[in-house]
Design an enzyme around this catalytic site. Structure first.
Site, mmCIF file in Angstrom:
data_model
loop_
_atom_site.group_PDB
_atom_site.id
_atom_site.type_symbol
_atom_site.label_atom_id
_atom_site.label_comp_id
_atom_site.label_asym_id
_atom_site.label_seq_id
_atom_site.Cartn_x
_atom_site.Cartn_y
_atom_site.Cartn_z
ATOM 1 N N TYR A 153 0.841 -1.201 0.000
ATOM 2 C CA TYR A 153 0.000 0.000 0.000
ATOM 3 C C TYR A 153 0.876 1.251 0.000
ATOM 4 O O TYR A 153 0.670 2.157 -0.814
ATOM 5 C CB TYR A 153 -0.910 -0.013 1.233
ATOM 6 C CG TYR A 153 -1.851 1.169 1.309
ATOM 7 C CD1 TYR A 153 -2.976 1.238 0.492
ATOM 8 C CD2 TYR A 153 -1.612 2.225 2.194
ATOM 9 C CE1 TYR A 153 -3.842 2.318 0.563
ATOM 10 C CE2 TYR A 153 -2.470 3.310 2.268
ATOM 11 C CZ TYR A 153 -3.589 3.349 1.454
ATOM 12 O OH TYR A 153 -4.440 4.424 1.518
HETATM 13 P P1 NAD Z 1 -13.919 3.337 0.803
HETATM 14 O O1 NAD Z 1 -13.679 1.881 0.840
HETATM 15 O O2 NAD Z 1 -14.867 3.964 1.770
HETATM 16 O O3 NAD Z 1 -14.372 3.764 -0.664
HETATM 17 C C1 NAD Z 1 -13.776 3.238 -1.821
HETATM 18 C C2 NAD Z 1 -14.793 3.226 -2.945
HETATM 19 O O4 NAD Z 1 -14.121 2.759 -4.119
HETATM 20 C C3 NAD Z 1 -15.993 2.291 -2.700
HETATM 21 O O5 NAD Z 1 -17.198 2.969 -2.994
HETATM 22 C C4 NAD Z 1 -15.755 1.152 -3.681
HETATM 23 O O6 NAD Z 1 -16.955 0.564 -4.186
HETATM 24 C C5 NAD Z 1 -14.985 1.857 -4.779
HETATM 25 N N1 NAD Z 1 -14.193 0.897 -5.546
HETATM 26 C C6 NAD Z 1 -13.387 -0.066 -5.060
HETATM 27 N N2 NAD Z 1 -12.880 -0.775 -6.074
HETATM 28 C C7 NAD Z 1 -13.359 -0.245 -7.222
HETATM 29 C C8 NAD Z 1 -13.216 -0.566 -8.591
HETATM 30 N N3 NAD Z 1 -12.476 -1.614 -8.988
HETATM 31 N N4 NAD Z 1 -13.847 0.192 -9.500
HETATM 32 C C9 NAD Z 1 -14.627 1.226 -9.112
HETATM 33 N N5 NAD Z 1 -14.822 1.564 -7.831
HETATM 34 C C10 NAD Z 1 -14.191 0.835 -6.891
HETATM 35 O O7 NAD Z 1 -12.467 3.950 0.918
HETATM 36 P P2 NAD Z 1 -11.896 5.393 1.344
HETATM 37 O O8 NAD Z 1 -11.285 5.245 2.675
HETATM 38 O O9 NAD Z 1 -12.843 6.487 1.089
HETATM 39 O O10 NAD Z 1 -10.683 5.461 0.314
HETATM 40 C C11 NAD Z 1 -10.635 6.325 -0.791
HETATM 41 C C12 NAD Z 1 -9.176 6.636 -1.073
HETATM 42 O O11 NAD Z 1 -8.579 7.216 0.091
HETATM 43 C C13 NAD Z 1 -8.299 5.436 -1.437
HETATM 44 O O12 NAD Z 1 -7.452 5.780 -2.507
HETATM 45 C C14 NAD Z 1 -7.473 5.210 -0.182
HETATM 46 O O13 NAD Z 1 -6.252 4.604 -0.435
HETATM 47 C C15 NAD Z 1 -7.325 6.640 0.315
HETATM 48 N N6 NAD Z 1 -7.007 6.752 1.731
HETATM 49 C C16 NAD Z 1 -7.840 6.245 2.674
HETATM 50 C C17 NAD Z 1 -7.485 6.349 4.018
HETATM 51 C C18 NAD Z 1 -8.350 5.773 5.107
HETATM 52 O O14 NAD Z 1 -7.874 5.662 6.245
HETATM 53 N N7 NAD Z 1 -9.591 5.429 4.858
HETATM 54 C C19 NAD Z 1 -6.303 7.007 4.381
HETATM 55 C C20 NAD Z 1 -5.489 7.532 3.382
HETATM 56 C C21 NAD Z 1 -5.852 7.401 2.065
#
Ligand code: NAD
Length: 242
Positions: A153
Site C-alpha cells: 500500500y
Molecule cells: P472506501 O472503501 O470507503 O471507498 C472506496 C470506494 O471505491 C468504494 O465505494 C468502492 O466501491 C470503490 N471501488 C473499489 N474498487 C473499485 C473498482 N475496482 N472500480 C470502481 N470503484 C471501486 O475507501 P476510502 O477510505 O474512502 O478510500 C478512498 C481513497 O482514500 C483510497 O485511494 C485510499 O487509499 C485513500 N485513503 C484512505 C485512508 C483511510 O484511512 N480510509 C487514508 C489515506 C488514504
C-alpha cells in the site's frame, strides 16, 4: 450554498463511499454537477435518488480494462465536460509481504496506481482542448512516509506522489492543475482491512478523522484562484504519531 462550483462538472472515482462520497457531497453543496464513478451500482442508484439531477451515476469497474477505458468517454457523453477529475478509488492491504498473495498485490497496484494513470491519460485530451481542468488524486500519508506494516500500500501511494508531481509539471502548460490529498487514517470502509491492533490503538487515541475533513481540504485546493496550485495536502488526525 455558496455556489463556488456552479457550472463545473466533477467526476470522482470511488464516489459511492468514504472520502469520494464526502467530496462529492461537498461539491454538490457548492453547486457542482458531480459524476459518481463506482462499481457499486446499488449504492450509486441510492445516491442519485438522494441528491437529484446534479448527481450522476457512472458504473465503472476500474479493475476491468474495458470498463476503465470506457469511463471518460461515457462521462463525456453524459455531461459534455469534465472540469475536475478526482482519482480517489483505492484499496488497502497491510501486513507482512509474505502473508500477501500475488493476485492481491496485482489487484491493489492495478487500482491504486494503474487505474489512476489510465484515467488521467484518458482525460488529458479533453482538458488540453479546453485549456483548463483540475486533476486531484487521493494519495495517503503512506505515500510520504515508508510505513513498514503496509509495504505494498505504501509503495502504491509513493508511486502516486511521484506521478502527481511529474504530471503537474507536464500539464501546467495546458492550464491543467494537478494535486493530491494525502490523508492519515480516515473512518471509512477501507479501515476494515487494517491490522486489528492498529485500529484499536487509533480508536483509543482518537487518531482518526472523518471523510468530510478530507473533503474540506479538497474543496479548499480546488477553489483557489487558477494561478495557485495546492500540490499536496497531508491531512492528519492531530494525535496521529507518524
Ligand atoms: P472506501 O472503501 O470507503 O471507498 C472506496 C470506494 O471505491 C468504494 O465505494 C468502492 O466501491 C470503490 N471501488 C473499489 N474498487 C473499485 C473498482 N475496482 N472500480 C470502481 N470503484 C471501486 O475507501 P476510502 O477510505 O474512502 O478510500 C478512498 C481513497 O482514500 C483510497 O485511494 C485510499 O487509499 C485513500 N485513503 C484512505 C485512508 C483511510 O484511512 N480510509 C487514508 C489515506 C488514504
Amino acid at each position: 450554498m455558496s455556489g463556488r462550483f456552479e457550472g463545473k462538472v466533477a467526476a470522482i472515482t470511488g464516489g459511492a463511499s468514504g472520502i469520494g462520497l464526502a467530496t462529492a457531497e461537498a461539491l454538490l453543496a457548492e453547486g457542482a454537477t458531480v459524476v459518481l464513478v463506482d462499481r457499486d451500482k446499488a449504492a450509486l442508484d441510492a445516491l442519485v435518488a438522494k441528491h437529484g439531477e446534479k448527481c450522476i451515476a457512472q458504473v465503472t469497474d476500474l479493475l476491468d480494462p474495458a470498463s476503465c477505458d470506457a469511463m471518460v468517454p461515457e462521462i463525456l457523453a453524459k455531461t459534455g465536460q469534465i472540469d475536475i477529475l478526482h482519482c480517489n478509488a483505492g484499496t488497502y492491504i497491510g501486513g507482512d509481504l509474505e502473508e500477501t498473495d500475488a493476485a492481491t498485490i496485482d489487484r491493489m497496484l492495478n487500482l491504486n496506481v494503474n487505474a489512476v494513470m489510465k484515467n488521467v491519460h484518458a482525460v488529458i485530451p479533453h482538458m488540453t482542448e479546453r485549456k483548463t481542468g483540475d486533476i486531484m488524486v487521493t494519495c495517503s500519508v503512506a505515500g510520504h512516509s515508508a510505513i513498514p506494516w503496509e509495504p505494498v500500500y505504501s509503495g502504491s501511494k509513493w508511486a502516486i506522489t511521484c506521478f502527481v508531481q511529474t504530471m503537474r509539471r507536464q500539464l501546467l502548460k495546458h492550464g491543467i492543475r494537478v494535486g493530491q490529498v494525502s490523508p492519515g487514517p480516515v473512518i471509512s470502509a477501507l479501515l476494515a482491512d487494517w491490522p486489528e491492533e492498529n485500529l484499536r490503538k487509533a480508536k483509543e487515541n482518537g487518531a482518526l478523522i472523518e471523510p468530510s475533513e478530507v473533503a474540506d481540504a479538497v474543496v479548499f485546493a480546488l477553489s483557489r484562484s487558477r494561478n495557485v496550485t495546492i500540490r499536496d495536502m497531508v491531512v492528519l488526525p492531530s494525535s496521529f504519531d507518524i
